[in-house]
Design an enzyme around this catalytic site. Sequence first.
Site, PDB file in Angstrom:
ATOM      1  N   CYS A 274      15.719  14.387  -2.839  1.00 43.89           N
ATOM      2  CA  CYS A 274      15.773  14.379  -4.554  1.00 43.89           C
ATOM      3  C   CYS A 274      16.787  15.445  -5.098  1.00 43.89           C
ATOM      4  CB  CYS A 274      14.302  14.294  -5.074  1.00 43.89           C
ATOM      5  SG  CYS A 274      13.492  12.960  -4.864  1.00 43.89           S
TER       6      CYS A 274
ATOM      7  N   SER B  37      13.617  10.013   7.621  1.00 49.55           N
ATOM      8  CA  SER B  37      12.542   9.210   7.355  1.00 49.55           C
ATOM      9  C   SER B  37      12.450   7.919   8.122  1.00 49.55           C
ATOM     10  CB  SER B  37      12.918   8.763   5.868  1.00 49.55           C
ATOM     11  OG  SER B  37      13.065   9.851   5.102  1.00 49.55           O
TER      12      SER B  37
ATOM     13  N   ASP C 116       7.810   0.005   1.366  1.00 46.19           N
ATOM     14  CA  ASP C 116       8.203   1.310   0.455  1.00 46.19           C
ATOM     15  C   ASP C 116       7.597   0.991  -1.119  1.00 46.19           C
ATOM     16  OD1 ASP C 116       9.256   3.208  -0.989  1.00 46.19           O
ATOM     17  OD2 ASP C 116      11.172   3.183  -0.356  1.00 46.19           O
TER      18      ASP C 116
ATOM     19  N   SER D 152      14.660  -5.703  -1.200  1.00 43.05           N
ATOM     20  CA  SER D 152      14.518  -4.383  -1.600  1.00 43.05           C
ATOM     21  C   SER D 152      13.349  -4.318  -2.175  1.00 43.05           C
ATOM     22  CB  SER D 152      15.822  -4.450  -2.651  1.00 43.05           C
ATOM     23  OG  SER D 152      16.008  -2.909  -2.884  1.00 43.05           O
TER      24      SER D 152
ATOM     25  N   HIS E 294       8.160   6.485  -8.079  1.00 42.82           N
ATOM     26  CA  HIS E 294       8.182   5.101  -7.631  1.00 42.82           C
ATOM     27  C   HIS E 294       8.171   3.961  -8.538  1.00 42.82           C
ATOM     28  CE1 HIS E 294       8.619   2.351  -4.299  1.00 42.82           C
ATOM     29  NE2 HIS E 294       7.867   1.672  -4.822  1.00 42.82           N
TER      30      HIS E 294
ATOM     31  N   LYS F 171       9.234  13.707   6.855  1.00 42.45           N
ATOM     32  CA  LYS F 171       9.471  12.515   5.749  1.00 42.45           C
ATOM     33  C   LYS F 171       9.448  13.615   4.607  1.00 42.45           C
ATOM     34  CE  LYS F 171       9.429   9.157   2.981  1.00 42.45           C
ATOM     35  NZ  LYS F 171       9.337   9.610   1.369  1.00 42.45           N
TER      36      LYS F 171
ATOM     37  N   GLN G 101      10.047   5.870  10.353  1.00 44.10           N
ATOM     38  CA  GLN G 101       9.907   4.358  10.297  1.00 44.10           C
ATOM     39  C   GLN G 101       9.919   3.940  11.599  1.00 44.10           C
ATOM     40  OE1 GLN G 101       8.539   2.445   8.308  1.00 44.10           O
ATOM     41  NE2 GLN G 101       8.575   3.027   6.310  1.00 44.10           N
TER      42      GLN G 101
ATOM     43  N   ASN H  78       5.065   8.531   5.092  1.00 45.37           N
ATOM     44  CA  ASN H  78       5.198   9.532   4.094  1.00 45.37           C
ATOM     45  C   ASN H  78       4.974  11.061   4.723  1.00 45.37           C
ATOM     46  OD1 ASN H  78       6.444  10.220   1.396  1.00 45.37           O
ATOM     47  ND2 ASN H  78       4.066  10.894   1.120  1.00 45.37           N
TER      48      ASN H  78
ATOM     49  N   SER I 243      17.956  -0.853  -6.787  1.00 46.49           N
ATOM     50  CA  SER I 243      18.421  -0.097  -6.014  1.00 46.49           C
ATOM     51  C   SER I 243      19.332  -0.640  -4.814  1.00 46.49           C
ATOM     52  CB  SER I 243      16.968   0.465  -5.185  1.00 46.49           C
ATOM     53  OG  SER I 243      16.246  -0.452  -4.538  1.00 46.49           O
TER      54      SER I 243
ATOM     55  N   HIS J 239      14.519  -0.394  -0.328  1.00 46.87           N
ATOM     56  CA  HIS J 239      15.545  -0.133  -1.166  1.00 46.87           C
ATOM     57  C   HIS J 239      16.975  -0.613  -0.223  1.00 46.87           C
ATOM     58  CE1 HIS J 239      13.307   2.086  -4.020  1.00 46.87           C
ATOM     59  NE2 HIS J 239      13.122   3.017  -2.991  1.00 46.87           N
TER      60      HIS J 239
ATOM     61  N   ASP K 114      12.691  14.216   2.951  1.00 45.99           N
ATOM     62  CA  ASP K 114      13.474  13.248   2.114  1.00 45.99           C
ATOM     63  C   ASP K 114      12.803  13.525   0.518  1.00 45.99           C
ATOM     64  OD1 ASP K 114      12.651  10.617   0.643  1.00 45.99           O
ATOM     65  OD2 ASP K 114      12.924   9.662   2.189  1.00 45.99           O
ATOM     66  N   ASN K 115      11.692  13.441   0.420  1.00 49.33           N
ATOM     67  CA  ASN K 115      11.057  13.701  -1.008  1.00 49.33           C
ATOM     68  C   ASN K 115      11.763  14.994  -1.730  1.00 49.33           C
ATOM     69  OD1 ASN K 115       9.473  11.940   0.520  1.00 49.33           O
ATOM     70  ND2 ASN K 115       7.672  12.238  -0.749  1.00 49.33           N
TER      71      ASN K 115
ATOM     72  N   GLU L 220       6.402   3.973   3.599  1.00 46.78           N
ATOM     73  CA  GLU L 220       7.409   4.885   3.384  1.00 46.78           C
ATOM     74  C   GLU L 220       7.033   5.997   2.457  1.00 46.78           C
ATOM     75  OE1 GLU L 220      10.319   5.308   4.908  1.00 46.78           O
ATOM     76  OE2 GLU L 220      11.643   6.162   3.469  1.00 46.78           O
TER      77      GLU L 220
ATOM     78  N   HIS M  55      19.056   8.761  -1.624  1.00 47.24           N
ATOM     79  CA  HIS M  55      19.253   9.901  -0.827  1.00 47.24           C
ATOM     80  C   HIS M  55      20.446   9.715   0.151  1.00 47.24           C
ATOM     81  CE1 HIS M  55      15.659  10.957  -2.568  1.00 47.24           C
ATOM     82  NE2 HIS M  55      14.903  10.901  -1.589  1.00 47.24           N
TER      83      HIS M  55
HETATM   84  P1  NAI Z   1       3.102  14.465  -4.814  1.00 50.71           P
HETATM   85  O1  NAI Z   1       1.569  14.016  -4.893  1.00 50.71           O
HETATM   86  O2  NAI Z   1       3.499  15.387  -3.772  1.00 50.71           O
HETATM   87  O3  NAI Z   1       3.587  15.211  -6.355  1.00 50.71           O
HETATM   88  C1  NAI Z   1       3.115  14.474  -7.404  1.00 50.71           C
HETATM   89  C2  NAI Z   1       2.639  15.831  -8.380  1.00 50.71           C
HETATM   90  O4  NAI Z   1       2.650  15.315  -9.751  1.00 50.71           O
HETATM   91  C3  NAI Z   1       1.231  16.378  -7.990  1.00 50.71           C
HETATM   92  O5  NAI Z   1       1.685  17.792  -7.697  1.00 50.71           O
HETATM   93  C4  NAI Z   1       0.454  16.028  -9.160  1.00 50.71           C
HETATM   94  O6  NAI Z   1      -0.463  17.306  -9.233  1.00 50.71           O
HETATM   95  C5  NAI Z   1       1.491  15.969 -10.478  1.00 50.71           C
HETATM   96  N1  NAI Z   1       1.115  14.930 -11.514  1.00 50.71           N
HETATM   97  C6  NAI Z   1       0.494  14.101 -11.322  1.00 50.71           C
HETATM   98  N2  NAI Z   1       0.000  13.334 -12.629  1.00 50.71           N
HETATM   99  C7  NAI Z   1       0.671  14.307 -13.254  1.00 50.71           C
HETATM  100  C8  NAI Z   1       0.846  14.588 -14.889  1.00 50.71           C
HETATM  101  N3  NAI Z   1       0.187  13.348 -15.766  1.00 50.71           N
HETATM  102  N4  NAI Z   1       1.536  15.527 -15.555  1.00 50.71           N
HETATM  103  C9  NAI Z   1       2.091  16.446 -14.553  1.00 50.71           C
HETATM  104  N5  NAI Z   1       1.892  16.452 -13.390  1.00 50.71           N
HETATM  105  C10 NAI Z   1       1.174  15.306 -12.522  1.00 50.71           C
HETATM  106  O7  NAI Z   1       4.101  13.385  -4.754  1.00 50.71           O
HETATM  107  P2  NAI Z   1       5.645  13.150  -4.264  1.00 50.71           P
HETATM  108  O8  NAI Z   1       5.557  12.963  -2.797  1.00 50.71           O
HETATM  109  O9  NAI Z   1       6.057  14.534  -5.093  1.00 50.71           O
HETATM  110  O10 NAI Z   1       6.170  11.753  -5.118  1.00 50.71           O
HETATM  111  C11 NAI Z   1       6.062  11.477  -6.527  1.00 50.71           C
HETATM  112  C12 NAI Z   1       6.552  10.215  -6.707  1.00 50.71           C
HETATM  113  O11 NAI Z   1       7.843   9.973  -6.133  1.00 50.71           O
HETATM  114  C13 NAI Z   1       5.640   9.169  -5.881  1.00 50.71           C
HETATM  115  O12 NAI Z   1       5.659   8.194  -6.795  1.00 50.71           O
HETATM  116  C14 NAI Z   1       6.606   8.831  -4.741  1.00 50.71           C
HETATM  117  O13 NAI Z   1       6.298   7.602  -4.256  1.00 50.71           O
HETATM  118  C15 NAI Z   1       7.870   8.962  -5.198  1.00 50.71           C
HETATM  119  N6  NAI Z   1       9.124   9.268  -4.355  1.00 50.71           N
HETATM  120  C16 NAI Z   1      10.357   9.036  -4.928  1.00 50.71           C
HETATM  121  C17 NAI Z   1      11.352   9.214  -4.226  1.00 50.71           C
HETATM  122  C18 NAI Z   1      12.732   8.904  -4.802  1.00 50.71           C
HETATM  123  O14 NAI Z   1      13.697   8.787  -4.110  1.00 50.71           O
HETATM  124  N7  NAI Z   1      13.096   8.535  -6.079  1.00 50.71           N
HETATM  125  C19 NAI Z   1      11.595   9.776  -2.677  1.00 50.71           C
HETATM  126  C20 NAI Z   1      10.126  10.177  -2.455  1.00 50.71           C
HETATM  127  C21 NAI Z   1       8.986   9.870  -3.175  1.00 50.71           C
END
Ligand code: NAI
Length: 480
Positions: free
Chosen positions: A242, A409, A141, A78, A348, A233, A413, A228, A83, A55, A237-238, A203, A401
Amino acid sequence: TVADGDYKVADLSLAEFGRKEIRLAEHEMPGLMALRREFGQSRPLAGARISGSLHMTVQTAVLIETLVVLGARVRWASCNIFSTQDHAAAAVVVGPEGSPQAPAGVPVFAWKGESLEEYWWCTEQALTWPDGEGLNMILDDGGDATLLVHKGVEFERAGAVPATGAADSEEYAVVLGLLRRSLERDGGKWTRLAGGIRGVTEETTTGVHRLYEMHRSGSLLFPAINVNDAVTKSKFDNKYGCRHSLIDGINRATDVLIGGKVAVVLGYGDVGKGCAESLRGQGARVVVAEIDPICALQAAMDGYQVATLEDVVETADIFITATGCFDVITNEHMARMKHQAIVGNIGHFDNEIDMAGLARRGDVTRENVKPQVDVWRFDDGHAVIVLSEGRLLNLGNATGHPSFVMSNSFANQTIAQIELFTKTDEYPTGVHVLPKHLDEKVARLHLDALGARLSTLTAEQAAYLGVPQEGPFKPDHYRY
Ligand code: NAI
């Protein structure tokens, strides 16, 4: 320096505004600034040619310029079509001391609101160094840059790009088209390019997931560091990132009062935990949906109602996906929602919400309210408000963020890039995490700025706990 025309951003005249915000961000990114002080002289990244796909925000500008201070040359795109902060992109091209007439910074290929064709073109540009020089590092990322290289190599080995299948997504069709044209021009480009790559630092959760899959299937071409899962991180960050940027995105997009509403968070991992807390902080009644019993129990013990989407789809006001999974909210769900329910994704990729299925329905029309906010009106009269076309709303509708958490984060990196580039032999092909002492170092770099004073173990206490007095303080299996 940027060669003539070797960049593409929305508007270079935004550079001065971008630079002012970058300067503000630098103060809020003590980890990155400390790494500049520590490594600015020794320049461990001298000789590194880093292609970045992440991003293109103000915070990323500080990361890019840190890599440059450490000796690297960098090209950037990006990792999402919405983003980019155009003023940050412009400022990075112009460079810290440059002027719009004589760009002196880093070639950036990114603007807010790219088409999918443009997005993948930008990714290819970031990976394609001029004068036959190849990159030797990727900073990724979500794994799109890594994917493009791997698909390129796969198809070059096969001698052809497969025909686009009916089941392929619109986006994958774009990737196939790009690689088809690339192979016609030069059938060895991606193999040559991959041969020079020492490794990738990744990332996010979704990108890391892709890397482990590739490693399991034996197709991973170079070593990777999983940034990650550095504690400093994903647990910061997550979660805290968020917690800040989710409601920022909802507010900027809709300005709907969150207090009193029922908000559903799908997924209670690191991202979901931060989202649920931020919505509760605004006074929403938060419902969590989970498939993992551990995370579901955590949500219950944290005081949230745990339910299935089916239970609440017709009554809730706000739906946020945070799973990294696909089809979590289907078009049938949206057809059953309350009038003007808000639907957004903070994971993501855009397939967490079935946007393709929604667009295919015959009984719904899309009305654009403003960039990244659409009302989808069903023939029965009810409508849902979809944020950022189902792409991550905190970066699409807001600015992602804030700097301080991204300093954590991006310090990881930067350290990961130094590790992989300077100790290539210590990281065989596979997916690695940074050693814990570096994780603790990143945290340490951020304590002073918050006025936090760390306690120290006495030699006797350290011996009693069986840890070194200066750390690492926890075994690798400790979960924080
Ligand atoms: P995580 O693996 O810690 O959490 C995901 C959760 O979703 C898990 O607990 C899993 O059991 C649950 N899950 C999976 N499928 C499901 C479903 N069908 N129904 C209900 N729950 C379900 O992953 P994390 O780190 O929380 O990341 C989640 C997503 O967010 C990833 O795609 C990651 O790349 C992205 N992300 C986005 C950020 C942003 O700024 N927008 C920042 C960091 C990560």
